[in-house]
Design a protein around this motif. Structure first.
Motif, PDB file in Angstrom:
ATOM      1  N   PRO A  64       0.826  -1.217   0.000  1.00  0.00           N
ATOM      2  CA  PRO A  64       0.000   0.000   0.000  1.00  0.00           C
ATOM      3  C   PRO A  64       0.859   1.266   0.000  1.00  0.00           C
ATOM      4  O   PRO A  64       1.972   1.256   0.526  1.00  0.00           O
ATOM      5  N   VAL A  65       0.323   2.303  -0.634  1.00  0.00           N
ATOM      6  CA  VAL A  65       0.995   3.609  -0.591  1.00  0.00           C
ATOM      7  C   VAL A  65       0.044   4.605   0.063  1.00  0.00           C
ATOM      8  O   VAL A  65      -1.181   4.433   0.036  1.00  0.00           O
ATOM      9  N   TRP A  66       0.626   5.635   0.629  1.00  0.00           N
ATOM     10  CA  TRP A  66      -0.147   6.714   1.229  1.00  0.00           C
ATOM     11  C   TRP A  66      -0.374   7.744   0.152  1.00  0.00           C
ATOM     12  O   TRP A  66       0.568   8.276  -0.415  1.00  0.00           O
ATOM     13  N   THR A  67      -1.638   8.015  -0.217  1.00  0.00           N
ATOM     14  CA  THR A  67      -1.835   8.946  -1.319  1.00  0.00           C
ATOM     15  C   THR A  67      -3.119   9.748  -1.132  1.00  0.00           C
ATOM     16  O   THR A  67      -3.809   9.616  -0.132  1.00  0.00           O
ATOM     17  N   ASP A  68      -3.387  10.585  -2.106  1.00  0.00           N
ATOM     18  CA  ASP A  68      -4.592  11.389  -2.114  1.00  0.00           C
ATOM     19  C   ASP A  68      -5.321  11.014  -3.403  1.00  0.00           C
ATOM     20  O   ASP A  68      -4.916  11.447  -4.488  1.00  0.00           O
ATOM     21  N   PRO A  69      -6.369  10.199  -3.331  1.00  0.00           N
ATOM     22  CA  PRO A  69      -6.957   9.635  -4.552  1.00  0.00           C
ATOM     23  C   PRO A  69      -7.325  10.654  -5.631  1.00  0.00           C
ATOM     24  O   PRO A  69      -6.939  10.463  -6.788  1.00  0.00           O
ATOM     25  N   PRO A  70      -8.033  11.762  -5.330  1.00  0.00           N
ATOM     26  CA  PRO A  70      -8.363  12.684  -6.428  1.00  0.00           C
ATOM     27  C   PRO A  70      -7.121  13.269  -7.092  1.00  0.00           C
ATOM     28  O   PRO A  70      -7.090  13.452  -8.306  1.00  0.00           O
ATOM     29  N   LEU A  71      -6.098  13.548  -6.303  1.00  0.00           N
ATOM     30  CA  LEU A  71      -4.877  14.123  -6.889  1.00  0.00           C
ATOM     31  C   LEU A  71      -4.135  13.090  -7.730  1.00  0.00           C
ATOM     32  O   LEU A  71      -3.633  13.396  -8.815  1.00  0.00           O
ATOM     33  N   LEU A  72      -4.067  11.850  -7.233  1.00  0.00           N
ATOM     34  CA  LEU A  72      -3.378  10.823  -8.018  1.00  0.00           C
ATOM     35  C   LEU A  72      -4.153  10.522  -9.302  1.00  0.00           C
ATOM     36  O   LEU A  72      -3.551  10.280 -10.355  1.00  0.00           O
ATOM     37  N   ALA A 113       3.556  19.966 -15.268  1.00  0.00           N
ATOM     38  CA  ALA A 113       3.912  20.851 -14.141  1.00  0.00           C
ATOM     39  C   ALA A 113       3.026  20.524 -12.941  1.00  0.00           C
ATOM     40  O   ALA A 113       3.503  20.418 -11.797  1.00  0.00           O
ATOM     41  N   VAL A 114       1.731  20.332 -13.205  1.00  0.00           N
ATOM     42  CA  VAL A 114       0.789  19.982 -12.133  1.00  0.00           C
ATOM     43  C   VAL A 114       1.120  18.591 -11.585  1.00  0.00           C
ATOM     44  O   VAL A 114       1.133  18.371 -10.362  1.00  0.00           O
ATOM     45  N   CYS A 115       1.408  17.658 -12.486  1.00  0.00           N
ATOM     46  CA  CYS A 115       1.763  16.288 -12.041  1.00  0.00           C
ATOM     47  C   CYS A 115       2.942  16.331 -11.076  1.00  0.00           C
ATOM     48  O   CYS A 115       2.934  15.681 -10.027  1.00  0.00           O
ATOM     49  N   GLN A 116       3.950  17.103 -11.434  1.00  0.00           N
ATOM     50  CA  GLN A 116       5.140  17.125 -10.580  1.00  0.00           C
ATOM     51  C   GLN A 116       4.845  17.739  -9.214  1.00  0.00           C
ATOM     52  O   GLN A 116       5.294  17.238  -8.185  1.00  0.00           O
ATOM     53  N   LYS A 117       4.066  18.800  -9.217  1.00  0.00           N
ATOM     54  CA  LYS A 117       3.691  19.440  -7.935  1.00  0.00           C
ATOM     55  C   LYS A 117       2.973  18.437  -7.036  1.00  0.00           C
ATOM     56  O   LYS A 117       3.245  18.326  -5.842  1.00  0.00           O
ATOM     57  N   ILE A 118       2.031  17.714  -7.630  1.00  0.00           N
ATOM     58  CA  ILE A 118       1.227  16.757  -6.851  1.00  0.00           C
ATOM     59  C   ILE A 118       2.111  15.634  -6.318  1.00  0.00           C
ATOM     60  O   ILE A 118       2.069  15.292  -5.127  1.00  0.00           O
ATOM     61  N   THR A 165       5.315  15.476  -5.890  1.00  0.00           N
ATOM     62  CA  THR A 165       6.265  15.945  -4.879  1.00  0.00           C
ATOM     63  C   THR A 165       5.556  16.122  -3.534  1.00  0.00           C
ATOM     64  O   THR A 165       6.080  15.739  -2.484  1.00  0.00           O
ATOM     65  N   ALA A 166       4.336  16.676  -3.583  1.00  0.00           N
ATOM     66  CA  ALA A 166       3.576  16.868  -2.337  1.00  0.00           C
ATOM     67  C   ALA A 166       3.242  15.528  -1.683  1.00  0.00           C
ATOM     68  O   ALA A 166       3.072  15.454  -0.463  1.00  0.00           O
ATOM     69  N   LEU A 188       6.125   6.438  -5.680  1.00  0.00           N
ATOM     70  CA  LEU A 188       5.540   6.891  -4.409  1.00  0.00           C
ATOM     71  C   LEU A 188       6.086   6.076  -3.248  1.00  0.00           C
ATOM     72  O   LEU A 188       6.371   4.878  -3.403  1.00  0.00           O
ATOM     73  N   PRO A 189       6.200   6.713  -2.083  1.00  0.00           N
ATOM     74  CA  PRO A 189       6.694   5.962  -0.930  1.00  0.00           C
ATOM     75  C   PRO A 189       5.666   4.954  -0.432  1.00  0.00           C
ATOM     76  O   PRO A 189       4.475   5.251  -0.377  1.00  0.00           O
ATOM     77  N   ARG A 190       6.147   3.754  -0.113  1.00  0.00           N
ATOM     78  CA  ARG A 190       5.272   2.748   0.518  1.00  0.00           C
ATOM     79  C   ARG A 190       4.915   3.204   1.917  1.00  0.00           C
ATOM     80  O   ARG A 190       5.664   3.957   2.548  1.00  0.00           O
ATOM     81  N   LEU A 191       3.783   2.714   2.393  1.00  0.00           N
ATOM     82  CA  LEU A 191       3.462   2.946   3.799  1.00  0.00           C
ATOM     83  C   LEU A 191       4.471   2.192   4.649  1.00  0.00           C
ATOM     84  O   LEU A 191       4.901   1.112   4.263  1.00  0.00           O
TER      85      LEU A 191
END
Ligand SMILES: Nc1ncnc2c1ncn2[C@@H]1O[C@H](COP(=O)(O)OP(=O)(O)OP(=O)(O)O)[C@@H](O)[C@H]1O
Ligand SMILES: [Mg+2]
Length: 150
Positions: free
Chosen positions: A30-38, A109-114, A116-117, A138-141
């Motif tokens: 599993p990864v820690w993410t933000d579904p709408p942003l991903l 540009a938006v992809c990279q910002k997201i 990185t965040a 993406l970092p694993r949990l």
């Protein structure tokens, strides 16, 4: 979630002769993410992949655990490829090689910002005339947290 975005772009690309391939590692950490942003990141990368293919080609979505605590999501295409001279500018806001009606140059540009965040990074491999691969890493949990959430 990745498959949802692949299917969406697959449906929207019916006019082109594009084959959509999948190679998903299952199970995957599993990864820690933000579904709408991903989702937005995946949509931008998939749209770029489709736009890079003139009339016929393949788009491949891959997920894979990477050693050292990362998970890779790749979107690869057999499209036009990216000249080496463009690589340093890809993530600059408003860098585009598309006609004004086709692109603003904000997608990557938006992809990279997201990404990185989210604590990750984006890797690009490309060969002119053969295609490109964009990898969202993406970092694993942390192991114990992943087990608790699973
Ligand atoms: N998969 C790809 N294959 C070839 N070139 C690509 C690919 N992805 C991006 N590029 C190049 O990078 C540029 C910037 O991409 P980016 O997604 O930021 O903007 P865009 O696609 O031009 O416009 P939009 O704002 O609609 O996304 C593109 O114009 C194109 O030249
Ligand atoms: Mg784009």
């Amino acid at each position: 979630m990745i498959e949802d975005m692949v299917r969406l772009v697959e449906r929207l690309s019916k006019g082109k002769d594009i084959s959509f391939q999948r190679s998903y590692q299952d199970p995957i950490a599993p990864v820690w993410t933000d579904p709408p942003l991903l989702r937005q990141v995946l949509l931008n990368l998939l749209n770029n992949a489709v736009q890079a293919i003139k009339s016929q080609g393949t788009v491949t979505a891959t997920t894979q655990e990477h050693p050292k605590g990362w998970v890779d999501i790749s979107i690869a295409d057999t499209g036009c490829g990216i000249p080496a001279s463009h690589l340093p500018h890809l993530f600059d806001p408003f860098f585009t090689t598309k006609a004004p009606s086709q692109g603003t140059g904000l997608g990557l540009a938006v992809c990279q910002k997201i990404v990185t965040a989210l604590g990750g990074l984006i890797l690009v491999e490309s060969t002119v005339g053969h295609g490109s691969r964009f990898t969202v890493r993406l970092p694993r949990l942390p192991h114990t947290l992943g087990q608790k959430l699973a």
